[in-house]
Design a protein around this motif. Sequence first.
Motif, PDB file in Angstrom:
ATOM      1  N   MET A 294      12.722   0.533   4.933  1.00 42.13           N
ATOM      2  CA  MET A 294      11.801   0.076   5.985  1.00 42.13           C
ATOM      3  C   MET A 294      11.036  -1.311   5.320  1.00 42.13           C
ATOM      4  SD  MET A 294      10.030   2.591   8.556  1.00 42.13           S
ATOM      5  CE  MET A 294       9.633   3.863   7.431  1.00 42.13           C
ATOM      6  N   ASN A 295      10.945  -2.242   5.989  1.00 41.26           N
ATOM      7  CA  ASN A 295      10.249  -3.341   5.452  1.00 41.26           C
ATOM      8  C   ASN A 295       9.101  -3.565   6.450  1.00 41.26           C
ATOM      9  OD1 ASN A 295       9.512  -5.684   4.020  1.00 41.26           O
ATOM     10  ND2 ASN A 295      11.303  -6.844   4.675  1.00 41.26           N
ATOM     11  N   ILE A 296       7.898  -3.086   6.452  1.00 38.33           N
ATOM     12  CA  ILE A 296       6.737  -3.150   7.432  1.00 38.33           C
ATOM     13  C   ILE A 296       5.954  -4.169   6.920  1.00 38.33           C
ATOM     14  CG2 ILE A 296       5.040  -2.059   8.140  1.00 38.33           C
ATOM     15  CD1 ILE A 296       7.575  -0.487   8.682  1.00 38.33           C
ATOM     16  N   GLN A 297       5.548  -4.825   7.939  1.00 40.87           N
ATOM     17  CA  GLN A 297       4.544  -6.000   7.798  1.00 40.87           C
ATOM     18  C   GLN A 297       3.392  -5.820   9.323  1.00 40.87           C
ATOM     19  OE1 GLN A 297       5.967  -9.917   9.297  1.00 40.87           O
ATOM     20  NE2 GLN A 297       4.580 -10.836   7.746  1.00 40.87           N
ATOM     21  N   ILE A 298       2.442  -5.647   8.930  1.00 38.50           N
ATOM     22  CA  ILE A 298       1.122  -5.480   9.905  1.00 38.50           C
ATOM     23  C   ILE A 298       0.485  -6.757   9.859  1.00 38.50           C
ATOM     24  CG2 ILE A 298      -0.816  -4.139  10.301  1.00 38.50           C
ATOM     25  CD1 ILE A 298       0.213  -1.772   8.407  1.00 38.50           C
ATOM     26  N   ILE A 299       0.508  -7.493  11.010  1.00 44.19           N
ATOM     27  CA  ILE A 299      -0.362  -8.528  11.239  1.00 44.19           C
ATOM     28  C   ILE A 299      -1.551  -8.030  12.034  1.00 44.19           C
ATOM     29  CG2 ILE A 299      -0.175 -10.967  12.119  1.00 44.19           C
ATOM     30  CD1 ILE A 299       3.033 -10.511  11.904  1.00 44.19           C
ATOM     31  N   GLY A 300      -2.556  -8.589  11.505  1.00 44.65           N
ATOM     32  CA  GLY A 300      -3.978  -8.133  12.402  1.00 44.65           C
ATOM     33  C   GLY A 300      -5.039  -8.997  11.656  1.00 44.65           C
ATOM     34  N   THR A 301      -6.284  -8.155  12.102  1.00 47.08           N
ATOM     35  CA  THR A 301      -7.524  -8.849  11.209  1.00 47.08           C
ATOM     36  C   THR A 301      -8.340  -7.556  10.516  1.00 47.08           C
ATOM     37  OG1 THR A 301      -8.881  -8.470  13.218  1.00 47.08           O
ATOM     38  CG2 THR A 301      -7.906 -10.589  12.598  1.00 47.08           C
ATOM     39  N   LYS A 302      -8.927  -7.753   9.499  1.00 47.65           N
ATOM     40  CA  LYS A 302      -9.539  -6.724   8.630  1.00 47.65           C
ATOM     41  C   LYS A 302     -10.648  -6.012   9.492  1.00 47.65           C
ATOM     42  CE  LYS A 302      -8.731  -8.844   4.318  1.00 47.65           C
ATOM     43  NZ  LYS A 302      -9.124  -9.889   3.230  1.00 47.65           N
ATOM     44  N   ASN A 303     -11.043  -6.517  10.354  1.00 52.74           N
ATOM     45  CA  ASN A 303     -12.148  -5.843  11.253  1.00 52.74           C
ATOM     46  C   ASN A 303     -11.640  -5.146  12.466  1.00 52.74           C
ATOM     47  OD1 ASN A 303     -11.803  -8.177  12.367  1.00 52.74           O
ATOM     48  ND2 ASN A 303     -13.971  -8.744  12.521  1.00 52.74           N
ATOM     49  N   CYS A 304     -10.292  -5.165  12.710  1.00 53.14           N
ATOM     50  CA  CYS A 304      -9.653  -4.550  13.887  1.00 53.14           C
ATOM     51  C   CYS A 304      -9.428  -3.025  13.709  1.00 53.14           C
ATOM     52  CB  CYS A 304      -8.339  -5.459  14.159  1.00 53.14           C
ATOM     53  SG  CYS A 304      -7.524  -4.487  15.436  1.00 53.14           S
TER      54      CYS A 304
ATOM     55  N   PHE B  93      -1.954   4.844   8.999  1.00 52.28           N
ATOM     56  CA  PHE B  93      -0.565   5.516   9.164  1.00 52.28           C
ATOM     57  C   PHE B  93       0.453   5.463   8.150  1.00 52.28           C
ATOM     58  CE2 PHE B  93       3.698   5.474  11.217  1.00 52.28           C
ATOM     59  CZ  PHE B  93       3.458   6.635  11.815  1.00 52.28           C
ATOM     60  N   PHE B  94       0.686   4.435   8.193  1.00 55.47           N
ATOM     61  CA  PHE B  94       1.520   3.941   6.743  1.00 55.47           C
ATOM     62  C   PHE B  94       1.355   4.565   5.474  1.00 55.47           C
ATOM     63  CE2 PHE B  94       2.964   0.889  10.414  1.00 55.47           C
ATOM     64  CZ  PHE B  94       4.123   1.631  10.526  1.00 55.47           C
ATOM     65  N   LYS B  95       0.083   4.474   4.993  1.00 53.22           N
ATOM     66  CA  LYS B  95      -0.477   4.731   3.896  1.00 53.22           C
ATOM     67  C   LYS B  95      -0.247   6.223   3.760  1.00 53.22           C
ATOM     68  CE  LYS B  95      -3.810   1.238   2.830  1.00 53.22           C
ATOM     69  NZ  LYS B  95      -5.391   0.898   2.637  1.00 53.22           N
ATOM     70  N   GLU B  96      -0.704   7.003   4.748  1.00 50.35           N
ATOM     71  CA  GLU B  96      -0.523   8.534   4.844  1.00 50.35           C
ATOM     72  C   GLU B  96       0.841   8.991   4.603  1.00 50.35           C
ATOM     73  OE1 GLU B  96      -2.479   9.562   8.545  1.00 50.35           O
ATOM     74  OE2 GLU B  96      -4.282   9.545   7.574  1.00 50.35           O
ATOM     75  N   ARG B  97       1.783   8.149   4.924  1.00 46.66           N
ATOM     76  CA  ARG B  97       2.960   8.587   5.029  1.00 46.66           C
ATOM     77  C   ARG B  97       3.699   7.705   3.527  1.00 46.66           C
ATOM     78  NH1 ARG B  97       1.247   8.979   9.272  1.00 46.66           N
ATOM     79  NH2 ARG B  97       1.741  10.639  10.980  1.00 46.66           N
ATOM     80  N   ARG B  98       3.041   7.054   2.817  1.00 48.81           N
ATOM     81  CA  ARG B  98       3.523   6.327   1.669  1.00 48.81           C
ATOM     82  C   ARG B  98       4.544   5.665   1.861  1.00 48.81           C
ATOM     83  NH1 ARG B  98       1.906  11.610  -0.299  1.00 48.81           N
ATOM     84  NH2 ARG B  98       0.635  11.803  -2.098  1.00 48.81           N
ATOM     85  N   ILE B  99       4.432   4.977   2.952  1.00 50.44           N
ATOM     86  CA  ILE B  99       5.448   3.957   3.251  1.00 50.44           C
ATOM     87  C   ILE B  99       4.854   2.488   3.153  1.00 50.44           C
ATOM     88  CG2 ILE B  99       6.753   2.652   5.276  1.00 50.44           C
ATOM     89  CD1 ILE B  99       6.368   5.597   6.777  1.00 50.44           C
ATOM     90  N   PRO B 100       5.420   1.684   2.147  1.00 52.46           N
ATOM     91  CA  PRO B 100       4.814   0.385   1.789  1.00 52.46           C
ATOM     92  C   PRO B 100       4.957  -0.475   2.925  1.00 52.46           C
ATOM     93  CG  PRO B 100       6.888   0.884   0.613  1.00 52.46           C
ATOM     94  CD  PRO B 100       6.535   2.025   1.428  1.00 52.46           C
ATOM     95  N   PHE B 101       3.765  -1.504   3.098  1.00 57.10           N
ATOM     96  CA  PHE B 101       3.844  -2.350   4.055  1.00 57.10           C
ATOM     97  C   PHE B 101       3.147  -3.659   3.266  1.00 57.10           C
ATOM     98  CE2 PHE B 101      -0.058  -0.048   4.234  1.00 57.10           C
ATOM     99  CZ  PHE B 101      -1.084  -0.873   4.627  1.00 57.10           C
TER     100      PHE B 101
ATOM    101  N   LYS C  59       7.189   6.437  14.299  1.00 54.81           N
ATOM    102  CA  LYS C  59       7.707   7.686  13.640  1.00 54.81           C
ATOM    103  C   LYS C  59       9.132   7.717  13.621  1.00 54.81           C
ATOM    104  CE  LYS C  59       3.797  10.665  14.474  1.00 54.81           C
ATOM    105  NZ  LYS C  59       3.164  11.649  15.340  1.00 54.81           N
ATOM    106  N   ASN C  60       9.666   6.920  14.621  1.00 51.90           N
ATOM    107  CA  ASN C  60      11.091   7.121  14.638  1.00 51.90           C
ATOM    108  C   ASN C  60      12.025   5.782  13.927  1.00 51.90           C
ATOM    109  OD1 ASN C  60      11.093   9.239  16.681  1.00 51.90           O
ATOM    110  ND2 ASN C  60      10.290   7.903  18.173  1.00 51.90           N
ATOM    111  N   TRP C  61      11.037   4.910  13.436  1.00 51.73           N
ATOM    112  CA  TRP C  61      11.769   3.899  12.606  1.00 51.73           C
ATOM    113  C   TRP C  61      12.310   4.511  11.106  1.00 51.73           C
ATOM    114  CZ3 TRP C  61       7.445  -0.555  12.673  1.00 51.73           C
ATOM    115  CH2 TRP C  61       7.484  -1.078  14.020  1.00 51.73           C
ATOM    116  N   LYS C  62      13.584   3.993  11.018  1.00 49.21           N
ATOM    117  CA  LYS C  62      13.983   4.342   9.701  1.00 49.21           C
ATOM    118  C   LYS C  62      14.269   3.055   8.928  1.00 49.21           C
ATOM    119  CE  LYS C  62      15.451   8.159  11.376  1.00 49.21           C
ATOM    120  NZ  LYS C  62      14.345   9.068  11.926  1.00 49.21           N
TER     121      LYS C  62
END
Length: 110
Positions: free
Chosen positions: A1-11, A20-28, A107-110
Amino acid sequence: MNIQIIGTKNCNDTKKAERFFKERRIPFHFRDLNEKGLSKGELENIIRKISLEDLLDKEGKQFKKRNLQFMVFNLEEELLNDPLLLKTPIVRNGTEVTIGYQPEVWKNWK
C-alpha cells in the motif's frame, strides 16, 4: 500500500485517518494543504474517482469566508488556487481515493 493523506493538521477527520493507519502500522505520507495544494495532475487523478462537486467543502470556513455561495466560479480553478476549499481528508492508495473518514473502505485496501 502507498497511502497518502491530504488534509490539514487541525482537521479532526484527518487526525482520525492518521490514527487509523498508525494503529495498523501502515506507513503513510501526509500533505498539509496549508503548506502545499494539489497540482493539476493530482486533481485530475482524484476526479477520475470523485466528482469536483463532491470535493468542494460547501460547509467549510473557507467557502463561507469567501462568500462563494453567492458567486459563479470555475470549480477546478478555485480548488487548485485555494486548496482549503477541499473536503478533507482525501486519502489515496494508488488509484483508489476516498474523502472524509472512511475506515470501512480502508480496511479492504490491499
